[in-house]
Motif scaffolding. Sequence first.
Motif, PDB file in Angstrom:
ATOM      1  N   TYR A 185      41.859  49.520  37.208  1.00  0.00           N
ATOM      2  CA  TYR A 185      42.775  49.179  36.114  1.00  0.00           C
ATOM      3  C   TYR A 185      43.818  50.284  35.985  1.00  0.00           C
ATOM      4  O   TYR A 185      43.534  51.446  36.290  1.00  0.00           O
ATOM      5  CB  TYR A 185      42.043  49.113  34.761  1.00  0.00           C
ATOM      6  CG  TYR A 185      41.193  47.884  34.512  1.00  0.00           C
ATOM      7  CD1 TYR A 185      40.774  47.052  35.538  1.00  0.00           C
ATOM      8  CD2 TYR A 185      40.785  47.564  33.216  1.00  0.00           C
ATOM      9  CE1 TYR A 185      39.991  45.939  35.280  1.00  0.00           C
ATOM     10  CE2 TYR A 185      39.990  46.460  32.955  1.00  0.00           C
ATOM     11  CZ  TYR A 185      39.593  45.648  34.000  1.00  0.00           C
ATOM     12  OH  TYR A 185      38.811  44.553  33.736  1.00  0.00           O
ATOM     13  N   ASP A 199      43.286  45.329  39.440  1.00  0.00           N
ATOM     14  CA  ASP A 199      42.826  44.064  38.866  1.00  0.00           C
ATOM     15  C   ASP A 199      43.574  43.771  37.572  1.00  0.00           C
ATOM     16  O   ASP A 199      43.807  42.619  37.233  1.00  0.00           O
ATOM     17  CB  ASP A 199      41.324  44.136  38.546  1.00  0.00           C
ATOM     18  CG  ASP A 199      40.521  44.377  39.799  1.00  0.00           C
ATOM     19  OD1 ASP A 199      40.553  43.510  40.681  1.00  0.00           O
ATOM     20  OD2 ASP A 199      39.877  45.443  39.916  1.00  0.00           O
ATOM     21  N   LYS A 200      43.891  44.845  36.837  1.00  0.00           N
ATOM     22  CA  LYS A 200      44.540  44.638  35.535  1.00  0.00           C
ATOM     23  C   LYS A 200      45.383  45.853  35.176  1.00  0.00           C
ATOM     24  O   LYS A 200      45.005  46.993  35.470  1.00  0.00           O
ATOM     25  CB  LYS A 200      43.464  44.402  34.465  1.00  0.00           C
ATOM     26  CG  LYS A 200      44.043  44.044  33.136  1.00  0.00           C
ATOM     27  CD  LYS A 200      43.148  43.152  32.278  1.00  0.00           C
ATOM     28  CE  LYS A 200      41.825  43.713  31.871  1.00  0.00           C
ATOM     29  NZ  LYS A 200      41.190  42.951  30.795  1.00  0.00           N
ATOM     30  N   THR A 234      34.534  50.730  36.315  1.00  0.00           N
ATOM     31  CA  THR A 234      35.984  50.672  36.559  1.00  0.00           C
ATOM     32  C   THR A 234      36.583  52.066  36.773  1.00  0.00           C
ATOM     33  O   THR A 234      36.249  53.007  36.051  1.00  0.00           O
ATOM     34  CB  THR A 234      36.687  50.007  35.343  1.00  0.00           C
ATOM     35  OG1 THR A 234      36.089  48.737  35.130  1.00  0.00           O
ATOM     36  CG2 THR A 234      38.180  49.858  35.570  1.00  0.00           C
ATOM     37  N   HIS A 246      36.139  47.916  39.915  1.00  0.00           N
ATOM     38  CA  HIS A 246      37.405  47.398  39.402  1.00  0.00           C
ATOM     39  C   HIS A 246      38.409  48.533  39.291  1.00  0.00           C
ATOM     40  O   HIS A 246      38.025  49.673  39.021  1.00  0.00           O
ATOM     41  CB  HIS A 246      37.215  46.773  38.010  1.00  0.00           C
ATOM     42  CG  HIS A 246      36.261  45.632  38.005  1.00  0.00           C
ATOM     43  ND1 HIS A 246      34.950  45.759  37.636  1.00  0.00           N
ATOM     44  CD2 HIS A 246      36.432  44.341  38.362  1.00  0.00           C
ATOM     45  CE1 HIS A 246      34.346  44.593  37.753  1.00  0.00           C
ATOM     46  NE2 HIS A 246      35.218  43.710  38.204  1.00  0.00           N
ATOM     47  N   PHE A 280      50.733  38.262  38.462  1.00  0.00           N
ATOM     48  CA  PHE A 280      49.881  38.481  37.286  1.00  0.00           C
ATOM     49  C   PHE A 280      50.026  37.398  36.230  1.00  0.00           C
ATOM     50  O   PHE A 280      51.091  36.810  36.052  1.00  0.00           O
ATOM     51  CB  PHE A 280      50.252  39.822  36.619  1.00  0.00           C
ATOM     52  CG  PHE A 280      50.113  41.019  37.509  1.00  0.00           C
ATOM     53  CD1 PHE A 280      48.873  41.572  37.785  1.00  0.00           C
ATOM     54  CD2 PHE A 280      51.238  41.611  38.074  1.00  0.00           C
ATOM     55  CE1 PHE A 280      48.748  42.685  38.605  1.00  0.00           C
ATOM     56  CE2 PHE A 280      51.125  42.723  38.900  1.00  0.00           C
ATOM     57  CZ  PHE A 280      49.885  43.264  39.163  1.00  0.00           C
ATOM     58  N   THR A 289      47.126  40.603  34.286  1.00  0.00           N
ATOM     59  CA  THR A 289      45.856  40.392  34.997  1.00  0.00           C
ATOM     60  C   THR A 289      46.152  39.690  36.314  1.00  0.00           C
ATOM     61  O   THR A 289      46.831  38.662  36.336  1.00  0.00           O
ATOM     62  CB  THR A 289      44.911  39.515  34.147  1.00  0.00           C
ATOM     63  OG1 THR A 289      44.816  40.098  32.854  1.00  0.00           O
ATOM     64  CG2 THR A 289      43.532  39.415  34.776  1.00  0.00           C
ATOM     65  N   ARG A 290      45.612  40.261  37.401  1.00  0.00           N
ATOM     66  CA  ARG A 290      45.926  39.697  38.720  1.00  0.00           C
ATOM     67  C   ARG A 290      45.496  38.239  38.812  1.00  0.00           C
ATOM     68  O   ARG A 290      44.380  37.878  38.439  1.00  0.00           O
ATOM     69  CB  ARG A 290      45.224  40.511  39.813  1.00  0.00           C
ATOM     70  CG  ARG A 290      45.663  40.125  41.203  1.00  0.00           C
ATOM     71  CD  ARG A 290      45.126  41.088  42.215  1.00  0.00           C
ATOM     72  NE  ARG A 290      45.807  42.368  42.161  1.00  0.00           N
ATOM     73  CZ  ARG A 290      46.970  42.621  42.754  1.00  0.00           C
ATOM     74  NH1 ARG A 290      47.591  41.696  43.427  1.00  0.00           N
ATOM     75  NH2 ARG A 290      47.513  43.810  42.656  1.00  0.00           N
ATOM     76  N   SER A 342      49.152  42.945  28.743  1.00  0.00           N
ATOM     77  CA  SER A 342      48.202  43.022  29.859  1.00  0.00           C
ATOM     78  C   SER A 342      48.725  42.155  30.995  1.00  0.00           C
ATOM     79  O   SER A 342      49.281  41.069  30.765  1.00  0.00           O
ATOM     80  CB  SER A 342      46.806  42.583  29.441  1.00  0.00           C
ATOM     81  OG  SER A 342      46.775  41.206  29.254  1.00  0.00           O
TER      82      SER A 342
END
Length: 279
Positions: free
Chosen positions: A118, A143-144, A47, A116, A177, A204-205, A202
């Motif tokens: 983030y 992604d997050k 990531t 990834h 998200f 998250t997509r 958080s």
Amino acid sequence: MEYSPKKIHELLEYHGFNFKKMFGQNFIVDENIIDSIIRKAKIESDTLVIEIGPGAGSLTNKLAKVAKQVLCYEIDHTLDCVLNTVLSDFHNIDIIYQDFLKSDILHDIQKYDYQHLYVVANLPYYITTPIIMKLIEEQIPVDKIVVMVQKEVGDRFKAKPGTKDYGSLSIFLQYYFEIEKLLDVSKHVFLPKPNVDSIVVSLTRRENLYPVENIQLFFQLIKDSFVQKRKTLRNNLKNYDLDKIEKVLNQYHYDLSVRAEALSIDIFVEIANELSHIT
Ligand code: SAM
């Protein structure tokens, strides 16, 4: 250097660092909180993590231990001596001393090889919403996002229809998200201590986005519907085709006297799609 909150404290003093309120500088000095953020962020070893505002590097050095690469943006270049010392053992951290809001993220991440992407950060609270909106509007392929934010703002992120916190920001974020609260954080874990409580959330997509046909129209509709929160849709959406809007509302047993705050994302999606059809 091995990290400890006490050492960071001493280091800041050694470098004569002065906290700048205007940059929202409240540094975390509780290792347990940092470890919890890292654990809950579930960062994989392939990531690339973007951190906005590394401060004294407390979160940064732990991110670097689990991520492939950490890219930081820090507006306060007087932190460079501190960061150089704290992060000297790491070869996978780059720091750009720049206002994140003026950065060209897509350009900056081009040189990295990763699976990834983030964003993990204890955000400067005075610009929480502009930071998140920049990530969305510039279509950064994150992604997050795992961020510490002021509790009231985090509550708005995940608010549901019919609650006082629900607004256009809730819909923009929930469109893209899945949002979850990860941690409550006491104001006592910061140096200096802020006036507000914090939470870590958080984002998250979503794998499946809502079936919106015209995204510009959808987002404009959301903005306009909430422009005056206490007003009805009839008042806020005077320039729209009200017959079409009413047709959809009626299917859900509402009419134009409803306020935007009562309507779910699904209903807004249906209204936007109805408006986008040429009759
Ligand atoms: N990550 C550190 C921690 O958790 O201890 C510091 C967090 S502190 C709440 C916010 C950080 O963001 C500070 O280091 C501040 O200088 C930085 N900052 C503020 N505005 C910024 C901006 N526009 N762009 C980049 N960094 C910014």
